[in-house]
Motif scaffolding. Structure first.
Motif, mmCIF file in Angstrom:
data_model
loop_
_atom_site.group_PDB
_atom_site.id
_atom_site.type_symbol
_atom_site.label_atom_id
_atom_site.label_comp_id
_atom_site.label_asym_id
_atom_site.label_seq_id
_atom_site.Cartn_x
_atom_site.Cartn_y
_atom_site.Cartn_z
ATOM 1 N N ASP A 40 56.952 5.341 17.696
ATOM 2 C CA ASP A 40 58.413 5.420 17.737
ATOM 3 C C ASP A 40 59.029 4.023 17.755
ATOM 4 N N TYR A 41 58.486 3.161 18.610
ATOM 5 C CA TYR A 41 59.030 1.807 18.706
ATOM 6 C C TYR A 41 58.752 0.993 17.439
ATOM 7 N N LEU A 42 57.588 1.195 16.846
ATOM 8 C CA LEU A 42 57.293 0.482 15.595
ATOM 9 C C LEU A 42 58.273 0.891 14.505
ATOM 10 N N PHE A 43 58.569 2.187 14.408
ATOM 11 C CA PHE A 43 59.546 2.642 13.425
ATOM 12 C C PHE A 43 60.934 2.066 13.715
ATOM 13 N N LYS A 44 61.292 1.961 14.984
ATOM 14 C CA LYS A 44 62.594 1.390 15.328
ATOM 15 C C LYS A 44 62.680 -0.074 14.916
ATOM 16 N N VAL A 45 61.592 -0.801 15.089
ATOM 17 C CA VAL A 45 61.583 -2.210 14.685
ATOM 18 C C VAL A 45 61.791 -2.308 13.178
ATOM 19 N N VAL A 46 61.072 -1.473 12.416
ATOM 20 C CA VAL A 46 61.184 -1.519 10.959
ATOM 21 C C VAL A 46 62.562 -1.048 10.515
ATOM 22 N N ASP A 47 63.082 0.000 11.140
ATOM 23 C CA ASP A 47 64.406 0.518 10.770
ATOM 24 C C ASP A 47 65.526 -0.476 11.072
ATOM 25 N N ASN A 48 65.392 -1.194 12.171
ATOM 26 C CA ASN A 48 66.441 -2.133 12.584
ATOM 27 C C ASN A 48 66.033 -3.570 12.277
ATOM 28 N N SER A 49 65.606 -3.789 11.068
ATOM 29 C CA SER A 49 65.119 -5.119 10.700
ATOM 30 C C SER A 49 66.235 -5.984 10.125
ATOM 31 N N SER B 88 61.536 -11.385 13.197
ATOM 32 C CA SER B 88 61.061 -12.156 12.041
ATOM 33 C C SER B 88 60.412 -11.204 11.041
ATOM 34 N N MET B 89 60.426 -11.586 9.793
ATOM 35 C CA MET B 89 59.849 -10.752 8.736
ATOM 36 C C MET B 89 58.344 -10.573 8.938
ATOM 37 N N GLU B 90 57.694 -11.601 9.454
ATOM 38 C CA GLU B 90 56.255 -11.504 9.722
ATOM 39 C C GLU B 90 55.982 -10.391 10.737
ATOM 40 N N PHE B 91 56.797 -10.340 11.784
ATOM 41 C CA PHE B 91 56.638 -9.307 12.803
ATOM 42 C C PHE B 91 56.911 -7.916 12.225
ATOM 43 N N ILE B 92 57.932 -7.825 11.395
ATOM 44 C CA ILE B 92 58.271 -6.539 10.773
ATOM 45 C C ILE B 92 57.131 -6.076 9.867
ATOM 46 N N TYR B 93 56.532 -6.999 9.109
ATOM 47 C CA TYR B 93 55.398 -6.645 8.252
ATOM 48 C C TYR B 93 54.199 -6.192 9.088
ATOM 49 N N LYS B 94 53.972 -6.836 10.220
ATOM 50 C CA LYS B 94 52.876 -6.430 11.095
ATOM 51 C C LYS B 94 53.121 -5.019 11.636
ATOM 52 N N CYS B 95 54.363 -4.736 12.015
ATOM 53 C CA CYS B 95 54.708 -3.403 12.513
ATOM 54 C C CYS B 95 54.517 -2.360 11.414
ATOM 55 N N ALA B 96 54.973 -2.675 10.207
ATOM 56 C CA ALA B 96 54.810 -1.745 9.089
ATOM 57 C C ALA B 96 53.336 -1.525 8.782
ATOM 58 N N SER B 97 52.555 -2.573 8.845
ATOM 59 C CA SER B 97 51.123 -2.458 8.601
ATOM 60 C C SER B 97 50.458 -1.582 9.668
#
Length: 98
Positions: free
Chosen positions: A54-63, A68-77
């Protein structure tokens, strides 16, 4: 003092079979408690994994610049790896030779 003497007179000596029966009963209760705790632990681990997703999706949704984009890519991965079911060797198709 009198009460102590009465208690000592009422003490019972258990036979070996009785002691073994008591031990078996205690072991059974301990095993059941252990299995119950293991099921509870597994349930909590699953709930933790769902909450993390849930939190990973929230990070990606609220990017929108918060992360940072690196963190968002890690979450998406991590989301991708959590959602992909690994193939077992039996399910893999045999490779065709050319």
């Amino acid at each position: 003092m009198e009460e102590k003497e009465v208690n000592m007179a009422e003490e019972r000596v258990f036979t070996q079979k009785e002691v073994e029966g008591i031990i078996a009963q205690v072991n059974m209760q301990a095993r059941q408690q252990c299995e119950g705790l293991a099921r509870r632990c597994q349930y909590l681990e699953e709930q933790l994994a769902y909450k993390r997703l849930d939190y990973l999706f929230k990070v990606v949704d609220n990017s929108n610049g918060i992360f940072s984009m690196e963190f968002i890519y890690k979450c998406a991965s991590e989301i991708e790896s959590a959602l992909i079911i690994p193939e077992t060797p039996d399910e893999q198709e045999p490779e065709k030779e050319d």
